[in-house]
Write a protein that holds these residues in place. Structure first.
Motif, PDB file in Angstrom:
ATOM      1  N   VAL A  34       0.819  -1.218   0.000  1.00 17.79           N
ATOM      2  CA  VAL A  34       0.000   0.000   0.000  1.00 17.79           C
ATOM      3  C   VAL A  34       0.854   1.270   0.000  1.00 17.79           C
ATOM      4  N   SER A  35       2.159   1.124  -0.210  1.00 24.97           N
ATOM      5  CA  SER A  35       3.078   2.263  -0.089  1.00 24.97           C
ATOM      6  C   SER A  35       3.043   3.210  -1.282  1.00 24.97           C
ATOM      7  N   GLY A  36       2.586   2.726  -2.442  1.00 25.99           N
ATOM      8  CA  GLY A  36       2.657   3.539  -3.646  1.00 25.99           C
ATOM      9  C   GLY A  36       3.963   3.369  -4.403  1.00 25.99           C
ATOM     10  N   MET A  37       4.945   2.696  -3.803  1.00 25.94           N
ATOM     11  CA  MET A  37       6.196   2.390  -4.490  1.00 25.94           C
ATOM     12  C   MET A  37       6.087   1.028  -5.163  1.00 25.94           C
ATOM     13  N   GLU A  38       6.975   0.772  -6.134  1.00 24.00           N
ATOM     14  CA  GLU A  38       7.078  -0.578  -6.662  1.00 24.00           C
ATOM     15  C   GLU A  38       7.682  -1.474  -5.582  1.00 24.00           C
ATOM     16  N   TRP A  39       7.249  -2.731  -5.565  1.00 24.69           N
ATOM     17  CA  TRP A  39       7.758  -3.649  -4.544  1.00 24.69           C
ATOM     18  C   TRP A  39       7.942  -5.042  -5.134  1.00 24.69           C
ATOM     19  N   THR A  40       8.867  -5.761  -4.561  1.00 24.72           N
ATOM     20  CA  THR A  40       9.078  -7.170  -4.859  1.00 24.72           C
ATOM     21  C   THR A  40       9.370  -7.872  -3.543  1.00 24.72           C
ATOM     22  N   LEU A  41       8.804  -9.068  -3.365  1.00 29.79           N
ATOM     23  CA  LEU A  41       8.980  -9.820  -2.124  1.00 29.79           C
ATOM     24  C   LEU A  41       9.780 -11.081  -2.393  1.00 29.79           C
ATOM     25  N   LEU A  42      10.804 -11.310  -1.602  1.00 32.47           N
ATOM     26  CA  LEU A  42      11.567 -12.557  -1.630  1.00 32.47           C
ATOM     27  C   LEU A  42      11.212 -13.340  -0.377  1.00 32.47           C
ATOM     28  N   ARG A  43      10.705 -14.561  -0.580  1.00 29.08           N
ATOM     29  CA  ARG A  43      10.209 -15.367   0.538  1.00 29.08           C
ATOM     30  C   ARG A  43      10.986 -16.677   0.624  1.00 29.08           C
ATOM     31  N   PRO A  44      12.149 -16.676   1.234  1.00 27.67           N
ATOM     32  CA  PRO A  44      12.919 -17.919   1.349  1.00 27.67           C
ATOM     33  C   PRO A  44      12.400 -18.819   2.448  1.00 27.67           C
ATOM     34  N   ARG A  45      12.625 -20.120   2.262  1.00 28.34           N
ATOM     35  CA  ARG A  45      12.553 -21.041   3.383  1.00 28.34           C
ATOM     36  C   ARG A  45      13.774 -20.783   4.271  1.00 28.34           C
ATOM     37  N   ALA A  46      13.863 -21.458   5.382  1.00 28.06           N
ATOM     38  CA  ALA A  46      14.967 -21.225   6.314  1.00 28.06           C
ATOM     39  C   ALA A  46      16.302 -21.487   5.626  1.00 28.06           C
ATOM     40  N   PHE A  47      17.320 -20.815   6.115  1.00 29.39           N
ATOM     41  CA  PHE A  47      18.634 -20.886   5.499  1.00 29.39           C
ATOM     42  C   PHE A  47      19.392 -22.137   5.927  1.00 29.39           C
ATOM     43  N   MET A  48      20.105 -22.726   4.984  1.00 26.07           N
ATOM     44  CA  MET A  48      20.999 -23.830   5.315  1.00 26.07           C
ATOM     45  C   MET A  48      22.017 -23.396   6.372  1.00 26.07           C
ATOM     46  N   SER A  49      22.352 -22.135   6.366  1.00 28.03           N
ATOM     47  CA  SER A  49      23.356 -21.629   7.317  1.00 28.03           C
ATOM     48  C   SER A  49      22.891 -21.705   8.765  1.00 28.03           C
ATOM     49  N   ASN A  50      21.585 -21.931   9.007  1.00 27.21           N
ATOM     50  CA  ASN A  50      21.144 -22.159  10.389  1.00 27.21           C
ATOM     51  C   ASN A  50      21.868 -23.355  11.002  1.00 27.21           C
ATOM     52  N   CYS A  51      22.310 -24.280  10.152  1.00 22.01           N
ATOM     53  CA  CYS A  51      23.008 -25.473  10.649  1.00 22.01           C
ATOM     54  C   CYS A  51      24.369 -25.141  11.247  1.00 22.01           C
ATOM     55  N   LEU A  52      24.849 -23.918  11.037  1.00 24.02           N
ATOM     56  CA  LEU A  52      26.096 -23.519  11.695  1.00 24.02           C
ATOM     57  C   LEU A  52      25.941 -23.501  13.215  1.00 24.02           C
ATOM     58  N   SER A  53      24.691 -23.448  13.694  1.00 28.90           N
ATOM     59  CA  SER A  53      24.473 -23.523  15.145  1.00 28.90           C
ATOM     60  C   SER A  53      24.869 -24.885  15.705  1.00 28.90           C
ATOM     61  N   TRP A  54      25.065 -25.869  14.824  1.00 28.76           N
ATOM     62  CA  TRP A  54      25.504 -27.196  15.255  1.00 28.76           C
ATOM     63  C   TRP A  54      27.026 -27.273  15.432  1.00 28.76           C
ATOM     64  N   ALA A  55      27.759 -26.246  15.029  1.00 26.83           N
ATOM     65  CA  ALA A  55      29.219 -26.357  14.925  1.00 26.83           C
ATOM     66  C   ALA A  55      29.880 -26.764  16.240  1.00 26.83           C
ATOM     67  N   GLY A  56      29.432 -26.197  17.356  1.00 21.42           N
ATOM     68  CA  GLY A  56      30.067 -26.509  18.631  1.00 21.42           C
ATOM     69  C   GLY A  56      29.937 -27.972  19.004  1.00 21.42           C
TER      70      GLY A  56
END
Length: 306
Positions: free
Chosen positions: A122-144
């Motif tokens: 509703v902003s009046g500007m052009e818009w594009t939405l990127l909707r990713p699933r969760a990032f593979m990089s979340n698995c870096l929380s397993w590193a420890g």
């Protein structure tokens, strides 16, 4: 001029590095000195969503903006959209989340993303939405635990999730930021296959040359682990998200990455190989003699995101 917010984050820093030479690029950060490794000619400007005056300076002369916000439930998107509209920005590309399309998702994080998307519509500007699933990089929380014990611990370890390499999200963002024809469109971005945390553990172990063990977390254990990292409301949102994962809501695969970028989305194994050094050297106890152990029941981690 293209403005990149979140330039020190998982996707933003990749976007800055991938934007082609000759394109005017400005990055916004609370501390511009913390934005390192950028190409010569990239402007680094101090800006803060909590300081509308700073946003006016940051947005001066900008035609296209890449918007990344992290203050769940806050007003950062509203402040930025108002400032962008006042500055004459033509188009905003927003990093959102795939969960906004899930009718069963009513958690805090998803509600916030839906509200943020509507602000742009509703902003009046052009818009594009990127909707990713969760990032593979979340698995870096397993590193420890991988380094120290040869173990991956997650909630619902057998549920499939079409997680995506954040570098692929960045490649898609660069196409949208630099090409015409994307106004008013929303793109769901996934990896090329849906994998469970159990299978990710097996593939990560193969890349590292060790047999990693998977241990199933119970909901109470997952809540306690998340409580050390997030506010209570966000913890509950992530646990709700994990229940939807368990129910199969995140297993759908789309070919949007390849259609936008002209190259296949990277697999989890490819991501793991590119980030093997982040998991470091394993201890002797975590070596090949530690055989895999099947979980009791489940589906991938609560930390997987919306």
């Amino acid at each position: 001029m293209i403005l990149v917010t979140g330039a020190t984050g998982t996707v933003g820093r990749e976007v800055v590095g991938l934007l082609p030479a000759g394109v005017g690029v400005r990055v916004m950060a609370r501390d511009p000195a913390g934005v390192v490794g950028v190409a010569a000619g990239v402007e680094r400007v101090a800006g803060d969503y909590g300081d509308p005056g700073s946003l006016a300076r940051v947005l001066r002369g900008v035609r296209t903006a890449f918007l990344v916000t992290a203050g769940v439930g806050g007003g950062d998107d509203a402040v930025f959209v108002a400032a962008a509209r006042a500055a004459g920005v033509r188009r905003v590309v927003k990093l959102s989340a795939a969960a906004v399309l899930d009718g069963g998702a009513g958690d805090l994080i998803t509600r916030w993303q839906r509200e943020s998307e509507e602000l742009l519509r509703v902003s009046g500007m052009e818009w594009t939405l990127l909707r990713p699933r969760a990032f593979m990089s979340n698995c870096l929380s397993w590193a420890g635990s991988v380094r120290g014990e040869g173990v991956v611990r997650a909630l619902y370890g057998e549920a499939a999730h079409a997680c995506v390499d954040p570098a692929d999200v960045a490649r898609a963002a660069v196409r949208v930021l630099t090409e015409e024809g994307h106004a008013g469109r929303a793109y769901t971005l996934t990896g090329p296959q849906a994998l469970s945390a159990v299978e990710q553990t097996r593939q990560l172990g193969a890349v590292l040359g060790v047999a990693l063990r998977f241990e199933e977390l119970g909901p109470g254990q997952a809540r306690a682990a998340l409580a050390g990292r997030y506010p209570p409301a966000v913890v509950e949102a992530l646990l709700d998200s994990a229940l939807r994962l368990k129910a199969g809501a995140k297993a759908g695969v789309q070919d949007t990455v390849s259609r936008l970028t002209g190259r296949p989305a990277r697999t989890f194994r490819q991501w793991a190989a590119a980030h093997a050094a982040s998991f470091g050297a394993l201890t002797a106890a975590a070596g090949p003699q530690a055989g895999p152990r099947a979980p009791g029941a489940g589906a991938a981690g609560a930390d997987a995101g919306p």
